[in-house]
Write a protein that holds these residues in place. Structure first.
Motif, PDB file in Angstrom:
ATOM      1  N   LEU A   1       0.825  -1.198   0.000  1.00  0.00           N
ATOM      2  CA  LEU A   1       0.000   0.000   0.000  1.00  0.00           C
ATOM      3  C   LEU A   1       0.861   1.251   0.000  1.00  0.00           C
ATOM      4  CD1 LEU A   1      -2.918   1.059   0.137  1.00  0.00           C
ATOM      5  CD2 LEU A   1      -2.734   1.034   2.631  1.00  0.00           C
ATOM      6  N   GLN A   2       1.984   1.212   0.715  1.00  0.00           N
ATOM      7  CA  GLN A   2       2.896   2.351   0.759  1.00  0.00           C
ATOM      8  C   GLN A   2       3.435   2.668  -0.630  1.00  0.00           C
ATOM      9  OE1 GLN A   2       3.928   4.494   2.922  1.00  0.00           O
ATOM     10  NE2 GLN A   2       5.803   5.299   2.034  1.00  0.00           N
ATOM     11  N   LYS A   3       3.848   1.630  -1.349  1.00  0.00           N
ATOM     12  CA  LYS A   3       4.400   1.840  -2.689  1.00  0.00           C
ATOM     13  C   LYS A   3       3.339   2.391  -3.630  1.00  0.00           C
ATOM     14  CE  LYS A   3       6.738  -0.628  -6.447  1.00  0.00           C
ATOM     15  NZ  LYS A   3       7.257  -1.938  -6.901  1.00  0.00           N
ATOM     16  N   TRP A   4       2.155   1.807  -3.560  1.00  0.00           N
ATOM     17  CA  TRP A   4       1.069   2.278  -4.422  1.00  0.00           C
ATOM     18  C   TRP A   4       0.725   3.736  -4.111  1.00  0.00           C
ATOM     19  CZ3 TRP A   4      -3.720   4.214  -3.146  1.00  0.00           C
ATOM     20  CH2 TRP A   4      -4.605   4.399  -4.211  1.00  0.00           C
ATOM     21  N   ALA A   5       0.643   4.062  -2.826  1.00  0.00           N
ATOM     22  CA  ALA A   5       0.261   5.421  -2.433  1.00  0.00           C
ATOM     23  C   ALA A   5       1.301   6.438  -2.887  1.00  0.00           C
ATOM     24  CB  ALA A   5       0.071   5.482  -0.919  1.00  0.00           C
ATOM     25  N   ARG A   6       2.576   6.122  -2.719  1.00  0.00           N
ATOM     26  CA  ARG A   6       3.609   7.088  -3.109  1.00  0.00           C
ATOM     27  C   ARG A   6       3.629   7.267  -4.628  1.00  0.00           C
ATOM     28  NH1 ARG A   6       7.045   9.734  -0.089  1.00  0.00           N
ATOM     29  NH2 ARG A   6       8.946  10.602  -1.037  1.00  0.00           N
ATOM     30  N   ASN A   7       3.369   6.169  -5.360  1.00  0.00           N
ATOM     31  CA  ASN A   7       3.292   6.287  -6.822  1.00  0.00           C
ATOM     32  C   ASN A   7       2.139   7.187  -7.245  1.00  0.00           C
ATOM     33  OD1 ASN A   7       5.502   4.653  -7.192  1.00  0.00           O
ATOM     34  ND2 ASN A   7       4.298   2.786  -7.519  1.00  0.00           N
ATOM     35  N   HIS A   8       1.093   7.215  -6.415  1.00  0.00           N
ATOM     36  CA  HIS A   8      -0.061   8.051  -6.722  1.00  0.00           C
ATOM     37  C   HIS A   8      -0.030   9.364  -5.936  1.00  0.00           C
ATOM     38  CE1 HIS A   8      -1.465   4.271  -8.404  1.00  0.00           C
ATOM     39  NE2 HIS A   8      -2.426   4.923  -9.017  1.00  0.00           N
ATOM     40  N   LYS A   9       1.156   9.667  -5.375  1.00  0.00           N
ATOM     41  CA  LYS A   9       1.340  10.923  -4.648  1.00  0.00           C
ATOM     42  C   LYS A   9       0.330  11.088  -3.512  1.00  0.00           C
ATOM     43  CE  LYS A   9       2.241  15.785  -5.458  1.00  0.00           C
ATOM     44  NZ  LYS A   9       1.954  16.914  -6.349  1.00  0.00           N
ATOM     45  N   LEU A  10       0.148  10.024  -2.770  1.00  0.00           N
ATOM     46  CA  LEU A  10      -0.701  10.037  -1.590  1.00  0.00           C
ATOM     47  C   LEU A  10       0.186   9.880  -0.366  1.00  0.00           C
ATOM     48  CD1 LEU A  10      -3.585   7.701  -2.811  1.00  0.00           C
ATOM     49  CD2 LEU A  10      -3.584  10.191  -2.749  1.00  0.00           C
ATOM     50  N   PHE A  11       0.101  10.833   0.572  1.00  0.00           N
ATOM     51  CA  PHE A  11       0.956  10.830   1.748  1.00  0.00           C
ATOM     52  C   PHE A  11       0.113  10.773   3.014  1.00  0.00           C
ATOM     53  CE2 PHE A  11       3.274  13.525  -1.401  1.00  0.00           C
ATOM     54  CZ  PHE A  11       4.225  12.569  -1.739  1.00  0.00           C
ATOM     55  N   PRO A  12       0.661  10.146   4.061  1.00  0.00           N
ATOM     56  CA  PRO A  12      -0.055  10.103   5.350  1.00  0.00           C
ATOM     57  C   PRO A  12      -0.015  11.453   6.054  1.00  0.00           C
ATOM     58  CG  PRO A  12       1.513   8.276   5.145  1.00  0.00           C
ATOM     59  CD  PRO A  12       1.844   9.262   4.082  1.00  0.00           C
ATOM     60  N   TRP A  13      -0.795  12.373   5.567  1.00  0.00           N
ATOM     61  CA  TRP A  13      -0.896  13.707   6.168  1.00  0.00           C
ATOM     62  C   TRP A  13      -2.366  13.967   6.473  1.00  0.00           C
ATOM     63  CZ3 TRP A  13      -0.760  18.802   2.913  1.00  0.00           C
ATOM     64  CH2 TRP A  13      -1.002  19.886   3.757  1.00  0.00           C
ATOM     65  N   VAL A  14      -2.653  14.116   7.760  1.00  0.00           N
ATOM     66  CA  VAL A  14      -4.015  14.399   8.180  1.00  0.00           C
ATOM     67  C   VAL A  14      -4.000  15.581   9.128  1.00  0.00           C
ATOM     68  CG1 VAL A  14      -4.765  12.011   7.911  1.00  0.00           C
ATOM     69  CG2 VAL A  14      -3.935  12.785  10.133  1.00  0.00           C
ATOM     70  N   ALA A  15      -5.144  16.192   9.282  1.00  0.00           N
ATOM     71  CA  ALA A  15      -5.272  17.312  10.218  1.00  0.00           C
ATOM     72  C   ALA A  15      -6.717  17.425  10.670  1.00  0.00           C
ATOM     73  CB  ALA A  15      -4.793  18.608   9.584  1.00  0.00           C
ATOM     74  N   ILE A  16      -6.881  17.969  11.878  1.00  0.00           N
ATOM     75  CA  ILE A  16      -8.199  18.201  12.452  1.00  0.00           C
ATOM     76  C   ILE A  16      -8.333  19.685  12.755  1.00  0.00           C
ATOM     77  CG2 ILE A  16      -9.776  17.684  14.355  1.00  0.00           C
ATOM     78  CD1 ILE A  16      -9.236  15.322  12.512  1.00  0.00           C
ATOM     79  N   ALA A  17      -9.443  20.283  12.328  1.00  0.00           N
ATOM     80  CA  ALA A  17      -9.731  21.685  12.655  1.00  0.00           C
ATOM     81  C   ALA A  17     -11.026  21.717  13.465  1.00  0.00           C
ATOM     82  CB  ALA A  17      -9.856  22.523  11.389  1.00  0.00           C
ATOM     83  N   ASN A  18     -10.911  21.987  14.748  1.00  0.00           N
ATOM     84  CA  ASN A  18     -12.052  21.982  15.669  1.00  0.00           C
ATOM     85  C   ASN A  18     -12.447  23.424  15.964  1.00  0.00           C
ATOM     86  OD1 ASN A  18     -13.850  20.366  17.142  1.00  0.00           O
ATOM     87  ND2 ASN A  18     -12.157  19.116  17.902  1.00  0.00           N
ATOM     88  N   PRO A  19     -13.645  23.828  15.571  1.00  0.00           N
ATOM     89  CA  PRO A  19     -14.062  25.196  15.886  1.00  0.00           C
ATOM     90  C   PRO A  19     -14.275  25.346  17.394  1.00  0.00           C
ATOM     91  CG  PRO A  19     -15.890  23.974  14.947  1.00  0.00           C
ATOM     92  CD  PRO A  19     -14.686  23.085  14.847  1.00  0.00           C
ATOM     93  N   LEU A  20     -13.744  26.416  17.950  1.00  0.00           N
ATOM     94  CA  LEU A  20     -13.853  26.604  19.392  1.00  0.00           C
ATOM     95  C   LEU A  20     -15.215  27.143  19.796  1.00  0.00           C
ATOM     96  CD1 LEU A  20     -10.323  28.018  20.267  1.00  0.00           C
ATOM     97  CD2 LEU A  20     -11.134  25.660  20.262  1.00  0.00           C
ATOM     98  N   ASP A  21     -15.847  27.859  18.917  1.00  0.00           N
ATOM     99  CA  ASP A  21     -17.191  28.365  19.195  1.00  0.00           C
ATOM    100  C   ASP A  21     -18.189  27.513  18.421  1.00  0.00           C
ATOM    101  OD1 ASP A  21     -16.166  30.497  20.765  1.00  0.00           O
ATOM    102  OD2 ASP A  21     -15.703  31.595  18.920  1.00  0.00           O
ATOM    103  N   LYS A  22     -18.754  26.525  19.118  1.00  0.00           N
ATOM    104  CA  LYS A  22     -19.637  25.568  18.458  1.00  0.00           C
ATOM    105  C   LYS A  22     -20.985  26.211  18.135  1.00  0.00           C
ATOM    106  CE  LYS A  22     -16.793  22.076  18.756  1.00  0.00           C
ATOM    107  NZ  LYS A  22     -16.179  21.493  17.551  1.00  0.00           N
ATOM    108  N   THR A  23     -21.511  25.872  16.967  1.00  0.00           N
ATOM    109  CA  THR A  23     -22.854  26.309  16.577  1.00  0.00           C
ATOM    110  C   THR A  23     -23.678  25.081  16.230  1.00  0.00           C
ATOM    111  OG1 THR A  23     -22.123  26.571  14.285  1.00  0.00           O
ATOM    112  CG2 THR A  23     -22.046  28.519  15.690  1.00  0.00           C
ATOM    113  N   PRO A  24     -24.980  25.091  16.482  1.00  0.00           N
ATOM    114  CA  PRO A  24     -25.813  23.898  16.257  1.00  0.00           C
ATOM    115  C   PRO A  24     -25.816  23.428  14.810  1.00  0.00           C
ATOM    116  CG  PRO A  24     -26.989  25.541  17.571  1.00  0.00           C
ATOM    117  CD  PRO A  24     -25.754  26.208  17.061  1.00  0.00           C
TER     118      PRO A  24
END
Length: 1476
Positions: free
Chosen positions: A324-347
């Motif tokens: 999977l690593q080889k396939w992903a790198r060939n397809h320019k897919l990297f294990p980069w993730v991020a979470i953006a949590n809003p501090l002021d929650k709205t319904p």
């Protein structure tokens, strides 16, 4: 000579078609702006600005006159990074972008820019000194010699008027023409209606107006904030209409630092982990503040808002799965993730998926999730692997696997880090910051994150678990639960408890986790007690309202683990003074609190507020728990029940306080004291029933004045031994006299203390005082005499004469009572009068409830706990009992019904002598038994069938024949002596003397399951059939399937069979080869009851027929024929016999030669010389049954064979003799000789035609398999009849067919009766062979040269269409297929050809040797049209798009063949096409 193709059918795709297909995948709208933002971010720009330029720019002196139509309204996109030469080169190669190999950029497909063609036909790009004008239609650009996209150096030409006029369209951003521009401007002149009509890119002539772009701006404004969250470089996005800002978003990261390269933390991590691969992983957290300036409407003033996000990035170098690593790198897919949590929650917040920019995928998570996902090229979705028909190695399945790993391995790590970051920022990350739980979206990859995050938080002991009180705690300090009532939830919350209770939307996912294995302590009453103890001194709990306290109290008591109650030190127990206490053990007895177990105690001990549980505040459930377990509770906690000692102490403290007198009786006239005394004695009664002993009570209460004597006088308990209190509350007899006299004396003299208890107003006191023996009954002589002695001066001496006489009479009436107390009676039992003790019939024990009954000369003992039987045989005693009516003396019939029969238990043993005595006594007096008594006796086991066993009468039998149906060990017959003595009574009680229907059915079930030897059962069943009669009701379906009938199996063994499986001996001629046959005969009535009067099934007849043939049993065959004839005669079932037994084609009729023949092979005479082909019917078979001949005649047997049949057989014999005596060559010559004999110049006769057809068949059968190459010319000289019946040589004939073309209409074809299989064996040429032979070498008809390389198009198609989709695409092509005559394909076949043996020499081209091996074939029975061939050339246009009768649309499905090969080919009609 090389074979020349007739034309070129290679594949190509025009640029406009390519762009049309691209914009169909990248629809117009915000997606175009997102693509341009992505390109700007990849370029390193930190600012991008979109300007809707509504002005009209100069249309004269342009670089080309045709450019004037593009000088109107346009959209400009500006970013502050210039285009590089590499960018221009990448733009030129559509679908083969340089981004795919550039690890520093996020983009991948290289097609996003081309989405601008949704709005324009002529985009232009200005950057540095370059001006690129794109002309995909190659109209005006072809005229200047640079078709498609001339590139200018506008700085060098800045003084030229054409260039100035051209550049004026960029003036809203470009301020100088003579210097290089430090940035990039992309100008998109909006496609007007005139341009849309002639455009080859846009479908349906769609134009783009100013309002369209304004609408896009309005919608894109809603995602401006989100667009900046995960971009690595962009920090500002502006939407402008002319000079007016419509919307603008700017992001800032407080305290952001950059390295010496000027990289922010995310870019630095991206370079280190993915580009240089110098780090295994990288993590970064920061707050991002985004200012948004936007207008609600175009002419409205903009408003400014701010939002703040907590963002956590996680970058990882590699994946554990190397494939999977080889396939992903060939397809320019990297294990980069991020979470953006809003501090002021709205319904209304709904998280989305991002790949740097937002994807149109709502996740329901409370935060946005970024990842380098495997997405569809149009960015509309991520690969999820929904198509299970794809192989595991397909790009789609691998992409889905990558996304699965990214979302469930990397995202949870980033999310946990995000929660820690929020907590470290002095915020409490409650459940609204956690991932959403699964809510039915089980097939969506982005769901299921919560469980992993939760496990990691718990296992790592992170202080992140949200509690009901609003704070976060580590797992070791909380109690966890998935299900608590609302009131308990709110109570725990108000108390500040450290309990983790996930919201409903998260419980479905967290619930299935192994919480105990994770180390979570589950919330239970036990853990609740301990956790509440830890917060016992907190303000929240100390100031908690009583209602939530009681809810908590209910919960901690709910498991009834009394010994653990003391662990709850939280103040939950409400006291009557308004305070609360814990359950812990007290430091002293004075610190105990009392529990009122009922309303009596609650009312009685109401004055001790500070030490009494406020029972009215406690719920019914908790009150029940406390009361039920109070004995154990008071051993382990501070709570205790009111004991008699506590009650005595209470009386002294609250009721007798202030009393100074100490005499045996005192006057107490406190208000309500009488009620207190009655209530106290009610409590005493209840306390005694709870188990407290009488002496204990009396001793504990001895100093209390609680015996009410009337007139507010109360006697002390301890004084009754000296001053006995006489109970006259009954108000009868001497008691009534004493009560009235005492009242009269009080009126005549000064009232004295008489120590008489009248009980007026004190019912509970009366009962308790009597039970405790504190007051004495008036009819008890000893206490009465003592009382008279004690009160002599105040009572007896003061009576008048009449009162004294009345006293004497009452004393005399006590004599009857005294007589009952005398030991003058004998029990009726086994003992002799000498041994039997004399007894009285009075028992002072109040629990003694036995009744005395008189009997005369009863020879059995009937003593029971309820009754005592007294022998009154003596006349004097009998008279005495009768006179004084001491007890009842019932009759013998009543004794039997009321005492003897009920005394006999339901079951028993013959060894129980007393029980047998009762049984025999009842049977000996059977006539005296009532109907009820007889019925009761019939249900009991009273009949001895052996020395050890008894049975109920209805379970026994009497009589020789019925008894013979049972095995000895079944023990169904009474022992002889018992049966002789009580036969009449037993029969009337239900014993069977005959073989009844019930016995027959019971025996059938017993025999089928007894497991005994078949021989033993055979004897029983024969008796049943011989002496029994069939039941009146038909045999049930379940009994039909029971195996109980003994019969001889087909193998000759005795066995047990069901009624469906066997028959009686009368069926032997019809069934002896098909079913087992019984050894003995049975009556017709039994056969009918067993269902054997129905017709035989086809299966049975078929087995019988096969067996009779196998054994050559001609009598059985005759019997079958006779049976069939009966069916035939009745008019029912003839079709069944003929067709289902296949009598017409089966060899079943015995011939005179000894063999068996079919109906067409057997005759009544004239065929004795024709075996083994024909024969006469066996005479013995005909004579066995008179109707055999009639049936055979009915079935079609002929009297004698026809002449044609005799000739045919003689020919077969002749050929057989040739084969036996001559070699193969001789056979051939003899067949030819025979053929020549029948040959004639004209059509053959009917008989000769039959012989000729037979010879052709024999040639194909005998000669062809041995002479494939025909070295001696045997086969070529043979003849066969043509369609007119004339003999022709094989070389002259063509295999016939219905679709013979006109050019071959005069050809000689084979006779229609020659089978196709014979034609194939003989190798006769077909119509197709004749057509091919008539054709010359193929000639070159037409050449279609390719206009553009198709490799990039094919590569792009293979990325979009999985390898498995080949099958569905070609299925769709077959479905759409239709030739010029309207014929469609009706089938499709796939074949794998494993052969490697095809020729590799003399091919059309030497290079084709490589494709002569294994291959995959796809066949459908439709034919390509010329339009279909042409559509192959123009890839993407296809022949289907304008045809509304077709399913297909884009014309790319056929390209999936390149998943399998680089040189596909196909044949259709008269064309053979090879692709290179």
């Amino acid at each position: 000579m090389p074979v020349t193709p007739k034309r070129n059918n290679g594949q190509d795709q025009s640029l406009t078609v390519l762009l049309r297909n691209i914009i169909s995948e990248y629809p117009a709208g915000g997606g175009v702006l997102r693509e341009l933002c992505q390109n700007a971010d990849d370029a390193g720009a930190d600012t991008i600005e979109f300007v809707l330029d509504t002005r009209q720019h100069p249309t004269e002196n342009l670089l080309h006159k045709d450019l004037e139509e593009f000088q109107g309204i346009s959209l400009l996109a500006f970013n502050n990074k210039p285009f590089t030469q590499k960018d221009f080169e990448s733009l030129r190669k559509i679908g083969d972008s340089g981004k795919a190999k550039d690890l520093t950029s996020t983009g991948k497909f290289g097609r996003g820019f081309n989405s601008v063609y949704n709005w324009t036909d002529n985009p232009s790009i200005l950057s540095g000194t370059s001006l690129l004008l794109l002309d995909p239609h190659k109209t005006w650009s072809s005229e200047i010699g640079f078709p498609g996209g001339p590139l200018y150096d506008f700085v060098d030409s800045c003084d030229e008027p054409e260039m100035k006029s051209q550049l004026s369209a960029f003036d809203s951003i470009l301020k100088s023409y003579d210097t290089a521009f430090e940035g990039t401007i992309i100008r998109l002149p909006l496609r007007n209606e005139a341009q849309a009509i002639k455009s080859e890119i846009v479908e349906d002539h769609l134009s783009t107006s100013q309002k369209d772009i304004e609408d896009v701006f309005r919608l894109f404004t809603n995602e401006l904030v989100e667009s900046l969250l995960f971009l690595r470089n962009l920090r500002s996005i502006t939407l402008r209409i002319d000079d007016t800002i419509f919307a603008k978003a700017e992001s800032t990261v407080p305290n952001e630092t950059k390295n010496d390269r000027g990289e922010n933390p995310v870019n630095e991590g991206y370079r280190q982990v993915f580009v240089e691969q110098s780090k295994e992983h990288y993590e970064s957290d920061f707050m991002m503040e985004i200012n948004i300036l936007r207008s609600a409407e175009l002419d409205a003033a903009p408003s400014e808002t701010k939002v703040k996000y907590a963002i956590s990035h996680y970058l990882r170098k590699s994946v554990e799965d190397q494939k999977l690593q080889k396939w992903a790198r060939n397809h320019k897919l990297f294990p980069w993730v991020a979470i953006a949590n809003p501090l002021d929650k709205t319904p209304d917040f709904d998280g989305r998926l991002f790949t740097t920019l937002p994807l149109p995928i709502q996740t329901k998570h409370p935060a946005h999730i970024h990842g380098i996902f495997s997405i569809t090229p149009d960015r509309s979705n991520i690969h999820s692997g929904g198509d299970t028909t794809m192989s595991s190695n397909s790009a789609t399945r691998l992409g889905a696997k990558w996304n699965q790993w990214l979302l469930h391995e990397c995202v949870p790590r980033a999310w946990v880090r995000n929660l820690e970051f929020i907590r470290n920022e002095n915020r409490s990350p409650g459940w609204d910051f956690w991932p959403a739980g699964k809510q039915g979206e089980w097939g969506q990859l982005w769901m299921g994150i919560l469980g992993t995050v939760f496990k990691k938080v718990v296992e790592d002991g992170l202080e992140l678990l949200p509690t009901v009180s609003g704070v976060v705690e580590p797992a070791k300090e909380v109690a966890f639960t998935l299900d608590i009532p609302d009131d308990l939830h709110s109570s725990l919350k108000e108390a500040g408890a450290r309990v983790v209770f996930p919201p409903a939307d998260k419980r479905a996912e967290i619930g299935p986790l192994d919480h105990r294995r994770l180390g979570l302590e589950y919330l239970s009453p036990s853990t609740g007690r301990r956790h509440l103890t830890t917060i016992k001194d907190t303000n929240a709990l100390l100031h908690l309202d009583i209602k939530p306290r009681m809810v908590l109290l209910d919960y901690v008591l709910s498991d009834c683990q009394v010994q653990d109650f003391k662990s709850c030190e939280a103040p939950l127990i409400p006291l009557s003074d308004g305070t609360f206490r814990g359950f812990d053990m007290p430091s002293s007895q004075n610190d105990r609190v009392f529990l009122a177990r009922d309303r009596t105690e609650e009312a009685l001990f109401r004055k001790s507020l500070e030490r009494t549980v406020k029972i009215s505040a406690v719920s019914k459930k908790s009150r029940t728990t406390l009361v039920r377990h109070i004995t154990e509770i008071e051993k382990h906690t501070r709570i205790k029940a009111w004991a008699v000692e506590d009650a005595a102490q209470y009386c002294f403290s609250y009721e007798f306080d202030g009393i100074t007198e100490s005499g045996p009786a005192i006057r107490i006239d406190k208000p309500g004291f009488n009620d207190f005394i009655e209530l106290f004695w009610e409590w005493v009664s209840k306390a005694r029933h709870r188990g407290a002993g009488g002496p204990t009570f009396v001793n504990a209460l001895k100093n209390l004045w609680i015996i009410p004597l009337g007139r507010q006088m109360f006697q002390r308990i301890g004084s009754t031994s000296e001053y006995p209190v006489l109970n006259v509350s009954a108000n009868i007899g001497i008691g009534s006299f004493l009560k009235l006299t005492e009242s009269a004396l009080a009126n005549r003299f000064i009232p004295e203390i008489m120590h008489l208890y009248t009980g007026d107003g004190f019912p509970h006191a009366t009962q308790s005082l009597q039970e405790l023996g504190i007051i004495k009954d008036y009819d008890d002589r000893a206490p009465l005499i003592k009382w008279l002695e004690v009160t002599m001066k105040v009572f007896s001496e003061n009576l008048d004469l009449n009162e004294k006489m009345e006293l004497i009479r009452h004393l005399f009436d006590l004599s009857r009572y005294c007589f009952r107390k005398l030991p003058l009676f004998l029990e009726a039992n086994y003992l002799s009068p000498i041994e039997c003790p004399w007894i009285s019939i009075v028992n002072d024990d109040p629990s003694f409830l036995a009744t005395y009954i008189g009997v005369v000369n009863l020879p059995i003992a009937l003593d029971t706990p309820q009754y005592i039987f007294i022998d009154i045989s003596h006349h004097e005693l009998k008279e005495l009992v009768s006179h004084l009516q001491l007890f009842k003396c019932p009759s013998l019939s009543e004794i039997l019904g009321d005492h003897v029969v009920p005394r006999i238990s339901e079951t028993g043993s013959p060894n129980d002598k007393r029980r047998m005595e009762l049984i025999e006594f009842a049977l000996n007096h059977f006539e005296l038994l009532s109907a009820e008594a007889r019925f009761a006796l019939s249900t009991k086991e009273i009949v001895p069938v052996s020395d050890e066993k008894l049975r109920r009468p209805k379970d026994t039998v009497s009589g020789k024949h019925v008894a013979a149906l049972y095995f000895e060990e079944e023990e169904r017959s009474p022992i002889k002596s018992f049966a002789e003595a009580y036969h009449h009574a037993l029969v009337r009680l239900g014993m069977s003397e005959d073989i009844t229907d019930q016995i027959i059915l019971e025996r059938i079930r017993s025999y089928s399951s007894s497991g005994r030897s078949h021989r033993d059962i055979n004897d029983k069943v024969s008796t049943l059939f011989f002496f029994g009669r069939p039941p009146t009701q038909p045999l049930s379906n379940d009994c039909m399937e029971l195996c109980w009938i003994p019969a001889i199996s087909l193998e000759g063994e005795l066995g047990l069979f069901s009624a469906l499986q066997c028959r009686s001996p009368s069926f032997r001629p019809l069934c002896n080869y098909s079913v087992p046959i019984m050894k003995f005969r049975i009556s017709l009535a039994w056969e009918k009851w067993l269902g054997w009067d129905d017709k035989l099934t086809v299966e049975l007849m078929n087995k019988q027929l096969e067996g009779a043939i196998r054994k050559d049993d001609r009598p059985s065959l005759a019997s079958l024929v006779e049976y069939w004839y009966k069916i035939y005669s009745s008019g029912k079932g003839t079709l069944m016999v003929d067709e289902e037994l296949k009598l017409s084609s089966r060899k079943w009729i015995p011939g005179s030669s000894g063999g068996f023949f079919s109906l067409t092979e057997i005759f009544f005479t004239g065929a004795t010389q024709l075996p083994p082909y024909y024969d006469d019917v066996c005479k013995r078979f005909l004579d066995a049954k008179s109707i055999v001949k009639r049936f055979l005649t009915h079935m079609g047997v002929k009297l004698a064979p026809t002449l044609e049949q005799v000739i045919h057989i003689l020919l077969l014999v002749w050929l057989w003799e040739c084969e036996a005596s001559d070699p193969l060559l001789t056979q051939g010559f003899q067949l030819k000789e025979l053929q020549n004999r029948i040959a004639a110049e004209g059509p053959l006769s009917t008989q000769d035609l039959e012989v000729a057809l037979y010879i052709v068949e024999q040639v194909a059968l005998r000669l062809v398999p041995h002479n494939r190459k025909d070295p001696r010319g045997l086969i070529s000289d043979f003849k066969a009849p043509d369609q007119d019946g004339i003999m022709r040589t094989f070389s002259e004939l063509t295999a016939g067919g219905s679709d013979m073309p006109d050019s071959l209409a005069n050809r000689l074809t084979t006779h229609p009766r020659i089978p196709e299989s014979t034609i194939k064996k003989l190798g006769l040429p077909t119509v197709e062979d004749r057509i091919l032979a008539s054709l010359n070498d193929p000639c070159f008809e037409q050449d279609f040269s390719q206009t553009q390389s198709a490799k990039a198009v094919i590569k792009d198609t293979l990325q979009r269409y999985s390898v498995e989709s080949t099958f569905s695409e070609y299925l769709a092509n077959a479905e759409d297929c239709m030739d010029g005559e309207g014929k469609t394909a009706t089938r499709i076949d796939w074949m794998i050809d494993h052969s490697n043996e095809y020729p590799t020499e003399k091919l059309i081209a030497k290079e084709l040797e490589a494709v002569q091996g294994k291959a995959l074939f796809c066949y459908n029975d439709g034919v390509f049209t010329d339009e279909d061939f042409k559509s192959i050339i123009d890839v993407g246009i296809g022949s289907k798009a304008p045809d509304y009768s077709k399913i297909g649309k884009f014309g790319k499905g056929a390209l999936t063949m390149y998943h399998w090969t680089s040189a596909p080919s196909f044949v259709s009609g008269d064309s053979y096409v090879i692709f290179e």
